[in-house]
Design a protein around this motif. Structure first.
Motif, PDB file in Angstrom:
ATOM      1  N   UNK A 306     -29.544   9.070  37.823  1.00  0.00           N
ATOM      2  CA  UNK A 306     -28.467   8.494  38.618  1.00  0.00           C
ATOM      3  C   UNK A 306     -27.213   9.325  38.428  1.00  0.00           C
ATOM      4  N   UNK A 307     -26.445   9.368  39.485  1.00  0.00           N
ATOM      5  CA  UNK A 307     -25.165  10.052  39.459  1.00  0.00           C
ATOM      6  C   UNK A 307     -24.134   9.084  38.903  1.00  0.00           C
ATOM      7  N   UNK A 308     -23.291   9.579  38.042  1.00  0.00           N
ATOM      8  CA  UNK A 308     -22.298   8.705  37.445  1.00  0.00           C
ATOM      9  C   UNK A 308     -21.009   9.470  37.205  1.00  0.00           C
ATOM     10  N   UNK A 309     -19.993   8.724  36.864  1.00  0.00           N
ATOM     11  CA  UNK A 309     -18.703   9.334  36.558  1.00  0.00           C
ATOM     12  C   UNK A 309     -18.286   8.966  35.152  1.00  0.00           C
ATOM     13  N   UNK A 310     -17.843   9.973  34.438  1.00  0.00           N
ATOM     14  CA  UNK A 310     -17.225   9.758  33.143  1.00  0.00           C
ATOM     15  C   UNK A 310     -15.791  10.272  33.242  1.00  0.00           C
ATOM     16  N   UNK A 311     -15.113  10.359  32.112  1.00  0.00           N
ATOM     17  CA  UNK A 311     -13.696  10.727  32.161  1.00  0.00           C
ATOM     18  C   UNK A 311     -13.287  11.590  30.979  1.00  0.00           C
ATOM     19  N   UNK A 312     -12.588  12.663  31.293  1.00  0.00           N
ATOM     20  CA  UNK A 312     -11.749  13.316  30.309  1.00  0.00           C
ATOM     21  C   UNK A 312     -10.406  12.584  30.300  1.00  0.00           C
ATOM     22  N   UNK A 313      -9.763  12.562  29.154  1.00  0.00           N
ATOM     23  CA  UNK A 313      -8.441  11.941  29.036  1.00  0.00           C
ATOM     24  C   UNK A 313      -7.443  13.033  28.697  1.00  0.00           C
ATOM     25  N   UNK A 314      -6.339  13.094  29.450  1.00  0.00           N
ATOM     26  CA  UNK A 314      -5.350  14.150  29.223  1.00  0.00           C
ATOM     27  C   UNK A 314      -3.943  13.574  29.267  1.00  0.00           C
ATOM     28  N   UNK A 315      -3.173  13.907  28.237  1.00  0.00           N
ATOM     29  CA  UNK A 315      -1.784  13.452  28.121  1.00  0.00           C
ATOM     30  C   UNK A 315      -0.910  14.650  27.794  1.00  0.00           C
ATOM     31  N   UNK A 316       0.340  14.616  28.247  1.00  0.00           N
ATOM     32  CA  UNK A 316       1.213  15.788  28.124  1.00  0.00           C
ATOM     33  C   UNK A 316       2.594  15.415  27.598  1.00  0.00           C
ATOM     34  N   UNK A 317       3.074  16.260  26.691  1.00  0.00           N
ATOM     35  CA  UNK A 317       4.481  16.242  26.305  1.00  0.00           C
ATOM     36  C   UNK A 317       5.128  17.428  26.998  1.00  0.00           C
ATOM     37  N   UNK A 318       6.045  17.164  27.894  1.00  0.00           N
ATOM     38  CA  UNK A 318       6.629  18.226  28.710  1.00  0.00           C
ATOM     39  C   UNK A 318       7.527  19.135  27.879  1.00  0.00           C
ATOM     40  N   UNK A 319       7.378  20.438  28.089  1.00  0.00           N
ATOM     41  CA  UNK A 319       8.180  21.418  27.374  1.00  0.00           C
ATOM     42  C   UNK A 319       9.639  21.391  27.792  1.00  0.00           C
ATOM     43  N   UNK A 320      10.505  21.770  26.862  1.00  0.00           N
ATOM     44  CA  UNK A 320      11.940  21.701  27.119  1.00  0.00           C
ATOM     45  C   UNK A 320      12.462  22.904  27.901  1.00  0.00           C
ATOM     46  N   UNK A 321      11.746  24.048  27.866  1.00  0.00           N
ATOM     47  CA  UNK A 321      12.227  25.247  28.555  1.00  0.00           C
ATOM     48  C   UNK A 321      11.194  25.871  29.494  1.00  0.00           C
ATOM     49  N   UNK A 322       9.920  25.830  29.119  1.00  0.00           N
ATOM     50  CA  UNK A 322       8.856  26.433  29.938  1.00  0.00           C
ATOM     51  C   UNK A 322       7.766  25.394  30.177  1.00  0.00           C
ATOM     52  N   UNK A 323       8.080  24.355  30.942  1.00  0.00           N
ATOM     53  CA  UNK A 323       7.145  23.231  31.068  1.00  0.00           C
ATOM     54  C   UNK A 323       5.835  23.578  31.775  1.00  0.00           C
ATOM     55  N   UNK A 324       5.799  24.663  32.553  1.00  0.00           N
ATOM     56  CA  UNK A 324       4.567  25.028  33.254  1.00  0.00           C
ATOM     57  C   UNK A 324       3.550  25.708  32.344  1.00  0.00           C
ATOM     58  N   UNK A 325       3.994  26.172  31.170  1.00  0.00           N
ATOM     59  CA  UNK A 325       3.091  26.804  30.219  1.00  0.00           C
ATOM     60  C   UNK A 325       2.653  25.765  29.180  1.00  0.00           C
ATOM     61  N   UNK A 326       1.351  25.746  28.869  1.00  0.00           N
ATOM     62  CA  UNK A 326       0.811  24.685  28.019  1.00  0.00           C
ATOM     63  C   UNK A 326      -0.005  25.226  26.853  1.00  0.00           C
ATOM     64  N   UNK A 327       0.184  24.607  25.705  1.00  0.00           N
ATOM     65  CA  UNK A 327      -0.752  24.698  24.585  1.00  0.00           C
ATOM     66  C   UNK A 327      -1.600  23.431  24.648  1.00  0.00           C
TER      67      UNK A 327
END
Length: 555
Positions: A306-327
């Motif tokens: 059967x086809x099913x859906x699961x989930x990744x969970x993702x949360x972010x703390x936005x950067x103070x100067x370069x918010x588009x770049x992520x660790x």
């Protein structure tokens, strides 16, 4: 994803030495690892990471209420609800637009346990002697008198001048192969990376290569030492519901049957074929090797899917100067669920693997949320599904990234963390691969610790957790954990006692939370990886792979 592996990595591999990386590996960018923490309260936050921050969510995630956290079950719903609630408490924002979730489309395929495999005159029992499954979306998949061909280690590695399939046409046939790669038991032969496992030693690679070669079936011979786990792990992990990512061809490009044989069963097969297993294995170590076995296999796999859906969970703390770049920090929330056919305890709680890493990532998120100001770059926390089924959640993310790969600075992974108390050393998994180790060295030295190579590089742990999905995309990925040198005599005594209790619990129902666990080692490692992430998120330059690494980013 495996089809992407060779063209991405082979050019870099051409320069890789067959020797194991040195434990004192350094890079020319060592100065970049100097402390760059700009938050005025960094030290206070660092020191505030506590046993309670980890123990409380660990107890929840590993509880019977969460039913072993199997994807697509009620256990998943409870898990992701808990994770989202904790990320909100930490003050983090949804990492996927206005959602904390990334849907992952899975195909759940369950093979009927009422099966046997016949090879020659022998009939082998499911889970006792063999396991077999299929990734094809068909109700019934069979091998009928499929001719067996021994293909050594089942490796096609041009950069090592090694092809076990050379001169073979395996269309319609079933290939039999050894686990690990040729360097493991023949390190003096100068092949591959000696006892350090390469990706060619992983079971996932072997099935994928057999599929590319057009085989009908693929059977791996299990041996505990080169596999780095016992037969019970195979029997438990490859039975019951098996998950894969949804594929456009409904699995048609995969071999029809993927299986394992115990060593004893394999020796019977080789003997019936007029071959000596040990002699054939010795031949396979020396160089590319294959041989027709003049014996055939039959097995029928009856699937429900059967086809099913699961989930990744993702949360972010936005950067103070370069918010588009992520660790990005990663951990996997899933485990094996429960087995209602078992008597007694039926729940695979997965406390060590990986409620520890998931609890630590929540403690990490809480710490980041308390920094003032926030790091220059954004920091995201990705807690993925279906790692136990072949890194599926992270594979899906890497193919469908919420944060563009070209904006992903680095990955730090947290999996099965140290429940044996504080250590004097830090075990670097896949040591020598990237400049991330410079940051790690700096963070570890603040704790009076040194970096050493992991205990068992032959187990190939660098290719067995979610950071590998990022590494294949060119993102420098770090995986490090508490080492094997206890911090003091009391810890040594505890470690010896606890090792007796937890040894053998990997992927077993005994992997349960224990109130007497000393979590100071997890606290120590969480603080260290917090230090690493803060400094990477504030550094001027992005970390790079070392020149000898098989992974490189297309800068």
């Amino acid at each position: 994803m495996k089809k992407m592996f060779l063209p991405m990595l082979v050019p870099a591999l051409l320069g890789v030495s067959a020797c194991t990386p040195s434990n004192d590996t350094t890079t020319s960018n060592d100065d970049s690892a100097k402390s760059m923490a700009t938050a005025s309260n960094f030290d206070d936050v660092y020191n505030s990471i506590s046993d309670a921050d980890i123990r409380e969510p660990l107890k929840v995630l590993a509880s019977d209420e969460f039913e072993g956290r199997l994807p697509t079950t009620e256990g998943e719903k409870k898990t992701i609800d808990f994770l989202v609630s904790e990320f909100k408490k930490a003050g983090l924002k949804p990492g996927n637009g206005d959602s904390f979730l990334q849907k992952v489309e899975l195909m759940e395929i369950t093979a009927d346990a009422d099966m046997t495999m016949t090879i020659g005159d022998n009939t082998f029992a499911y889970k006792k002697d063999m396991v077999a499954s299929s990734k094809r979306e068909q109700n019934t998949v069979s091998l009928e008198n499929s001719e067996l061909v021994f293909v050594g280690y089942g490796v096609n590695a041009p950069e090592y001048n090694w092809n076990d399939y050379e001169g073979l046409d395996v269309e319609g046939k079933t290939v039999v192969m050894l686990i690990n790669d040729p360097g493991f038991e023949n390190p003096k032969g100068g092949k591959f990376q000696g006892t350090t496992m390469t990706y060619y030693g992983r079971w996932s690679y072997k099935y994928e290569e057999a599929s590319r070669q057009g085989a009908a079936g693929a059977i791996i011979v299990h041996e505990t030492a080169p596999a780095s786990y016992g037969w019970s792990v195979v029997a438990n992990s490859w039975s019951g519901p098996q998950y894969g990512l949804v594929s456009k061809d409904k699995g048609a490009s995969r071999v029809a049957v993927e299986g394992w044989l115990t060593l004893d069963a394999a020796k019977k097969v080789f003997s019936d074929a007029g071959l000596n297993f040990d002699e054939e294995k010795a031949n396979a170590m020396k160089g590319p090797y294959n041989k027709a076995m003049d014996i055939a296999a039959s097995v029928t796999v009856k699937n429900t899917f059967k086809k099913s859906e699961s989930n990744n969970v993702i949360a972010t703390l936005e950067g103070s100067e370069m918010p588009d770049e992520h660790v990005i920090y990663t951990a996997h929330w899933d485990h094996l669920g429960k087995d209602e056919s078992k008597e007694g305890d039926q729940i695979y709680n997965g406390a060590h693997d990986n409620a520890t890493g998931t609890a630590a990532i929540l403690a990490m998120a809480k710490a980041y949320g308390e920094l003032t100001p926030a790091p220059k770059r954004s920091v995201s926390f990705l807690v993925v599904t279906a790692e136990e089924q072949g890194l599926l959640g992270s594979k899906y993310y890497a193919s469908n990234p919420v944060i563009p790969i070209e904006n992903t600075v680095a990955n730090i992974n947290m999996d099965a963390m140290n429940v044996l108390g504080k250590t004097k050393n830090v075990a670097v998994v896949g040591m020598g691969k990237s400049e991330m180790e410079d940051y790690l060295k700096s963070a570890a030295s603040k704790q009076g610790r040194t970096l050493t190579q992991e205990d068992r590089p032959e187990a190939g742990y660098y290719y067995r957790s979610d950071h590998f999905s990022f590494a294949k995309q060119g993102v420098p990925a770090l995986y490090a954990e508490g080492g094997n040198e206890p911090a003091d005599d009391e810890t040594a005594k505890y470690r010896k006692r606890m090792n007796v209790i937890v040894t053998g619990c990997y992927h077993q129902v005994c992997d349960e939370y224990r109130e007497d666990w000393d979590l100071s080692g997890i606290v120590q490692d969480t603080q260290m990886l917090f230090d690493v992430g803060v400094n990477v998120s504030n550094a001027e330059a992005w970390p790079k792979w070392n020149e000898t690494s098989e992974f490189q980013r297309a800068y």
